[in-house]
Design an enzyme around this catalytic site. Structure first.
Site, short mmCIF file in Angstrom:
data_model
loop_
_atom_site.label_atom_id
_atom_site.label_comp_id
_atom_site.label_asym_id
_atom_site.label_seq_id
_atom_site.Cartn_x
_atom_site.Cartn_y
_atom_site.Cartn_z
N ASN A 118 0.84 -1.20 0.00
CA ASN A 118 0.00 0.00 0.00
C ASN A 118 0.88 1.25 0.00
O ASN A 118 1.98 1.26 0.57
CB ASN A 118 -0.99 0.00 1.17
CG ASN A 118 -0.36 -0.24 2.52
OD1 ASN A 118 0.65 -0.90 2.64
ND2 ASN A 118 -0.98 0.29 3.56
N GLU A 128 0.33 5.23 0.74
CA GLU A 128 -0.62 6.25 1.21
C GLU A 128 -0.21 7.64 0.74
O GLU A 128 0.86 7.84 0.15
CB GLU A 128 -0.70 6.17 2.74
CG GLU A 128 -1.24 4.81 3.18
CD GLU A 128 -1.47 4.68 4.66
OE1 GLU A 128 -1.00 5.53 5.44
OE2 GLU A 128 -2.15 3.70 5.04
N GLU A 176 -3.25 -4.52 -3.20
CA GLU A 176 -3.81 -5.34 -4.29
C GLU A 176 -3.85 -4.55 -5.60
O GLU A 176 -3.55 -5.09 -6.67
CB GLU A 176 -5.24 -5.79 -3.96
CG GLU A 176 -5.37 -6.67 -2.73
CD GLU A 176 -5.63 -5.87 -1.46
OE1 GLU A 176 -5.03 -4.78 -1.29
OE2 GLU A 176 -6.41 -6.33 -0.63
N CYS A 191 -10.46 -5.11 0.52
CA CYS A 191 -11.60 -4.18 0.59
C CYS A 191 -12.51 -4.41 -0.63
O CYS A 191 -12.14 -5.08 -1.59
CB CYS A 191 -11.09 -2.74 0.63
SG CYS A 191 -10.43 -2.13 -0.92
N1 THU Z 1 -5.31 -1.56 2.52
C1 THU Z 1 -4.81 -2.36 1.54
O1 THU Z 1 -3.67 -2.17 1.10
N2 THU Z 1 -5.59 -3.37 1.09
C2 THU Z 1 -6.85 -3.65 1.52
O2 THU Z 1 -7.51 -4.52 0.99
C3 THU Z 1 -7.40 -2.89 2.65
C4 THU Z 1 -6.64 -1.71 3.07
C5 THU Z 1 -4.48 -0.44 3.00
C6 THU Z 1 -4.97 0.91 2.55
C7 THU Z 1 -4.41 1.83 3.63
O3 THU Z 1 -3.11 2.23 3.25
C8 THU Z 1 -4.33 0.94 4.85
O4 THU Z 1 -4.49 -0.40 4.41
C9 THU Z 1 -5.36 1.25 5.90
O5 THU Z 1 -6.63 1.26 5.38
#
Ligand code: THU
Length: 135
Positions: free
Chosen positions: A44, A46, A57, A88
């Site tokens: 991820n 941000e 993903e 998610c």
């Molecule tokens: N996150 C993911 O990378 N994948 C998911 O399926 C759910 C959430 C990340 C996004 C964000 O950077 C952190 O988790 C908190 O929501």
């Protein structure tokens, strides 16, 4: 097969550890085994403008497409600690674009694969607009 899954886990963990998550402090790694057998990973990323952040993903799917693949055989998702990350809703739809209902989704901790699903169990119905695919 078992060796490939262990490789997916090791690669997802290594990529998770590179996550850029200064706001949530929640590090996620995803590894895709594409139909070709190639593995693509991402973490991820941000952003100070929160909606601009991307899930692990989504990054792995982008890497897969850029790498010339467009079919997911299996995807593994891992986060820090004992808690499993369920993709998610938006990422389930992203996965569905390149998967079948039977595609394997592994949820793992850093040390082991804890749950194995078929995509259809996590996303029984996904958005499909057949007319969008017509010539
Ligand atoms: N996150 C993911 O990378 N994948 C998911 O399926 C759910 C959430 C990340 C996004 C964000 O950077 C952190 O988790 C908190 O929501």
């Amino acid at each position: 097969m078992q060796k490939k899954i262990q490789q997916l886990l090791a690669m997802a963990v290594a990529t998770k550890d590179k996550a850029y998550a200064p706001y949530s402090k929640y590090h996620v790694g995803a590894a895709i085994c594409a139909k070709s057998g190639k593995i693509y990973t991402a973490c991820n990323v941000e952003n100070m403008s929160f909606p601009c952040g991307t899930c692990a993903e989504a990054g792995a799917i982008a890497a897969m497409v850029a790498g010339g693949d467009n079919g997911i055989d299996a995807i593994l998702i891992v986060a820090d600690g004992a808690e499993l990350v369920y993709p998610c809703g938006a990422c389930l739809q992203r996965i569905a674009e390149f998967a079948t209902p039977q595609t394997t989704v592994y949820l793992a901790t850093e040390t082991e694969i804890c749950k194995t699903y078929q995509l259809k169990e996590l996303l029984p119905y996904n958005f499909v607009a057949k007319e969008l695919k017509d010539d």
